[in-house]
Design a protein around this motif. Structure first.
Motif, PDB file in Angstrom:
ATOM      1  N   MET A   1      53.089  40.205   2.052  1.00 20.26           N
ATOM      2  CA  MET A   1      53.873  39.790   3.197  1.00 20.26           C
ATOM      3  C   MET A   1      53.170  38.622   3.885  1.00 20.26           C
ATOM      4  SD  MET A   1      55.099  42.100   6.425  1.00 20.26           S
ATOM      5  CE  MET A   1      53.783  42.060   7.600  1.00 20.26           C
ATOM      6  N   PRO A   2      53.908  37.566   4.210  1.00 22.54           N
ATOM      7  CA  PRO A   2      53.268  36.445   4.905  1.00 22.54           C
ATOM      8  C   PRO A   2      52.773  36.894   6.275  1.00 22.54           C
ATOM      9  CG  PRO A   2      55.647  36.108   4.705  1.00 22.54           C
ATOM     10  CD  PRO A   2      55.312  37.360   3.970  1.00 22.54           C
ATOM     11  N   ASP A   3      51.766  36.225   6.773  1.00 22.26           N
ATOM     12  CA  ASP A   3      51.183  36.577   8.054  1.00 22.26           C
ATOM     13  C   ASP A   3      52.105  36.091   9.168  1.00 22.26           C
ATOM     14  OD1 ASP A   3      49.695  37.012  10.315  1.00 22.26           O
ATOM     15  OD2 ASP A   3      47.848  36.176   9.488  1.00 22.26           O
ATOM     16  N   LYS A   4      52.860  37.008   9.764  1.00 18.01           N
ATOM     17  CA  LYS A   4      53.824  36.654  10.805  1.00 18.01           C
ATOM     18  C   LYS A   4      53.129  36.103  12.044  1.00 18.01           C
ATOM     19  CE  LYS A   4      57.433  37.810   8.548  1.00 18.01           C
ATOM     20  NZ  LYS A   4      58.436  36.863   8.129  1.00 18.01           N
ATOM     21  N   ARG A   5      51.899  36.557  12.283  1.00 20.38           N
ATOM     22  CA  ARG A   5      51.144  36.024  13.421  1.00 20.38           C
ATOM     23  C   ARG A   5      50.904  34.538  13.199  1.00 20.38           C
ATOM     24  NH1 ARG A   5      45.863  38.654  16.382  1.00 20.38           N
ATOM     25  NH2 ARG A   5      47.231  40.431  16.606  1.00 20.38           N
ATOM     26  N   GLU A   6      50.560  34.158  11.969  1.00 17.16           N
ATOM     27  CA  GLU A   6      50.352  32.736  11.655  1.00 17.16           C
ATOM     28  C   GLU A   6      51.651  31.947  11.814  1.00 17.16           C
ATOM     29  OE1 GLU A   6      47.504  31.086  11.223  1.00 17.16           O
ATOM     30  OE2 GLU A   6      46.543  33.006  11.638  1.00 17.16           O
ATOM     31  N   ASP A   7      52.783  32.552  11.442  1.00 19.31           N
ATOM     32  CA  ASP A   7      54.078  31.890  11.626  1.00 19.31           C
ATOM     33  C   ASP A   7      54.362  31.666  13.111  1.00 19.31           C
ATOM     34  OD1 ASP A   7      54.397  32.025   8.883  1.00 19.31           O
ATOM     35  OD2 ASP A   7      55.756  33.746   8.946  1.00 19.31           O
ATOM     36  N   PHE A   8      54.045  32.671  13.920  1.00 17.30           N
ATOM     37  CA  PHE A   8      54.222  32.578  15.371  1.00 17.30           C
ATOM     38  C   PHE A   8      53.375  31.436  15.932  1.00 17.30           C
ATOM     39  CE2 PHE A   8      52.500  33.879  19.543  1.00 17.30           C
ATOM     40  CZ  PHE A   8      53.659  33.960  20.290  1.00 17.30           C
ATOM     41  N   ILE A   9      52.117  31.387  15.516  1.00 10.98           N
ATOM     42  CA  ILE A   9      51.199  30.343  15.983  1.00 10.98           C
ATOM     43  C   ILE A   9      51.714  28.965  15.566  1.00 10.98           C
ATOM     44  CG2 ILE A   9      48.866  29.391  15.736  1.00 10.98           C
ATOM     45  CD1 ILE A   9      47.949  32.392  15.355  1.00 10.98           C
ATOM     46  N   ALA A  10      52.124  28.840  14.311  1.00 14.10           N
ATOM     47  CA  ALA A  10      52.624  27.549  13.810  1.00 14.10           C
ATOM     48  C   ALA A  10      53.864  27.100  14.584  1.00 14.10           C
ATOM     49  CB  ALA A  10      52.934  27.648  12.316  1.00 14.10           C
ATOM     50  N   ALA A  11      54.752  28.036  14.905  1.00 14.23           N
ATOM     51  CA  ALA A  11      55.952  27.692  15.677  1.00 14.23           C
ATOM     52  C   ALA A  11      55.561  27.208  17.076  1.00 14.23           C
ATOM     53  CB  ALA A  11      56.885  28.898  15.769  1.00 14.23           C
ATOM     54  N   CYS A  12      54.581  27.855  17.675  1.00 15.59           N
ATOM     55  CA  CYS A  12      54.114  27.424  19.002  1.00 15.59           C
ATOM     56  C   CYS A  12      53.436  26.056  18.922  1.00 15.59           C
ATOM     57  CB  CYS A  12      53.170  28.468  19.600  1.00 15.59           C
ATOM     58  SG  CYS A  12      54.016  29.983  20.118  1.00 15.59           S
ATOM     59  N   ASP A  13      52.592  25.868  17.911  1.00 13.75           N
ATOM     60  CA  ASP A  13      51.944  24.568  17.720  1.00 13.75           C
ATOM     61  C   ASP A  13      52.988  23.453  17.626  1.00 13.75           C
ATOM     62  OD1 ASP A  13      49.383  25.698  17.632  1.00 13.75           O
ATOM     63  OD2 ASP A  13      49.242  25.618  15.431  1.00 13.75           O
ATOM     64  N   ALA A  14      54.028  23.696  16.832  1.00 17.12           N
ATOM     65  CA  ALA A  14      55.042  22.673  16.581  1.00 17.12           C
ATOM     66  C   ALA A  14      55.881  22.357  17.820  1.00 17.12           C
ATOM     67  CB  ALA A  14      55.958  23.117  15.437  1.00 17.12           C
ATOM     68  N   ARG A  15      55.942  23.294  18.772  1.00 17.94           N
ATOM     69  CA  ARG A  15      56.779  23.096  19.959  1.00 17.94           C
ATOM     70  C   ARG A  15      55.979  22.767  21.216  1.00 17.94           C
ATOM     71  NH1 ARG A  15      58.796  25.438  15.753  1.00 17.94           N
ATOM     72  NH2 ARG A  15      61.027  25.341  15.435  1.00 17.94           N
ATOM     73  N   LEU A  16      54.672  22.670  21.102  1.00 20.27           N
ATOM     74  CA  LEU A  16      53.833  22.435  22.282  1.00 20.27           C
ATOM     75  C   LEU A  16      54.285  21.210  23.071  1.00 20.27           C
ATOM     76  CD1 LEU A  16      51.366  23.118  24.029  1.00 20.27           C
ATOM     77  CD2 LEU A  16      49.970  21.829  22.412  1.00 20.27           C
ATOM     78  N   ARG A  17      54.469  20.101  22.399  1.00 22.38           N
ATOM     79  CA  ARG A  17      54.872  18.866  23.089  1.00 22.38           C
ATOM     80  C   ARG A  17      56.249  19.037  23.736  1.00 22.38           C
ATOM     81  NH1 ARG A  17      54.329  13.655  19.748  1.00 22.38           N
ATOM     82  NH2 ARG A  17      52.184  13.931  20.390  1.00 22.38           N
ATOM     83  N   LEU A  18      57.184  19.705  23.050  1.00 26.66           N
ATOM     84  CA  LEU A  18      58.518  19.925  23.615  1.00 26.66           C
ATOM     85  C   LEU A  18      58.468  20.796  24.858  1.00 26.66           C
ATOM     86  CD1 LEU A  18      60.630  20.511  20.374  1.00 26.66           C
ATOM     87  CD2 LEU A  18      60.656  18.504  21.871  1.00 26.66           C
ATOM     88  N   VAL A  19      57.632  21.831  24.817  1.00 32.06           N
ATOM     89  CA  VAL A  19      57.484  22.703  25.992  1.00 32.06           C
ATOM     90  C   VAL A  19      56.882  21.915  27.143  1.00 32.06           C
ATOM     91  CG1 VAL A  19      56.310  24.750  26.902  1.00 32.06           C
ATOM     92  CG2 VAL A  19      57.369  24.829  24.637  1.00 32.06           C
ATOM     93  N   ARG A  20      55.892  21.091  26.849  1.00 34.88           N
ATOM     94  CA  ARG A  20      55.269  20.260  27.883  1.00 34.88           C
ATOM     95  C   ARG A  20      56.297  19.307  28.493  1.00 34.88           C
ATOM     96  NH1 ARG A  20      53.062  15.261  27.931  1.00 34.88           N
ATOM     97  NH2 ARG A  20      52.884  15.049  25.675  1.00 34.88           N
ATOM     98  N   THR A  21      57.105  18.697  27.644  1.00 31.46           N
ATOM     99  CA  THR A  21      58.141  17.775  28.114  1.00 31.46           C
ATOM    100  C   THR A  21      59.188  18.519  28.940  1.00 31.46           C
ATOM    101  OG1 THR A  21      57.796  16.370  26.181  1.00 31.46           O
ATOM    102  CG2 THR A  21      59.873  16.090  27.363  1.00 31.46           C
TER     103      THR A  21
END
Length: 151
Positions: free
Chosen positions: A1-21
């Motif tokens: 099973m893929p590491d869902k925690r890593e998927d969660f982290i990657a999704a947050c990383d990818a949206r950091l700038r959008l959340v800041r904006t």
């Protein structure tokens, strides 16, 4: 099973700038809000570093009403974080019925299994809609759903 925690982290990383904006924060203000340096924030926004588990959870906690975050995870991330942190913890309160982010996948009259339409994680509820368990793997919930012990 893929590491869902890593998927969660990657999704947050990818949206950091959008959340800041979305929050109309400068890099300095965002870094301060998350408890990281501006250099670290810039590196994360450029894909050279990661927020990690603690930073991703912090971002979701500091921006609980973010539409960017809600769109990624199918609702408030606070619902998902406990599942990722320690699957199977019972909840003491009823879950709302009719939430558009949750689809009923099984109902046996005693228990209901619902799946989040975005994150794809499952939750097992009593007929009174009290959460018994949650998991990314429906097979983890089936023994209790069928009235068998978890062992």
């Amino acid at each position: 099973m893929p590491d869902k925690r890593e998927d969660f982290i990657a999704a947050c990383d990818a949206r950091l700038r959008l959340v800041r904006t979305e929050a109309t924060l400068t890099q300095e203000e965002m870094a301060y809000a998350l408890g990281i340096s501006k250099k670290t924030l810039v590196d994360i926004e450029k894909g050279r570093r990661s927020l990690g588990w603690t930073g991703a959870v912090a971002m979701c906690a500091v921006f609980p009403t973010s539409e960017v975050i809600a769109a990624v995870f199918g609702g408030p991330p606070a619902d998902m974080i406990p599942v990722l942190a320690h699957a199977g913890q019972p909840a003491a309160h009823p879950e709302a019925a009719g939430n558009p982010w949750w689809e009923i996948v099984a109902d046996n009259g005693s228990f209901i299994i619902e799946q989040n339409t975005i994150s794809q994680h499952y939750r097992l509820l009593t007929k009174e809609r009290v959460k018994v368990a949650a998991s990314f793997d429906i097979d983890d919930l089936i023994p209790v759903f069928n009235g068998q012990s978890k062992e």
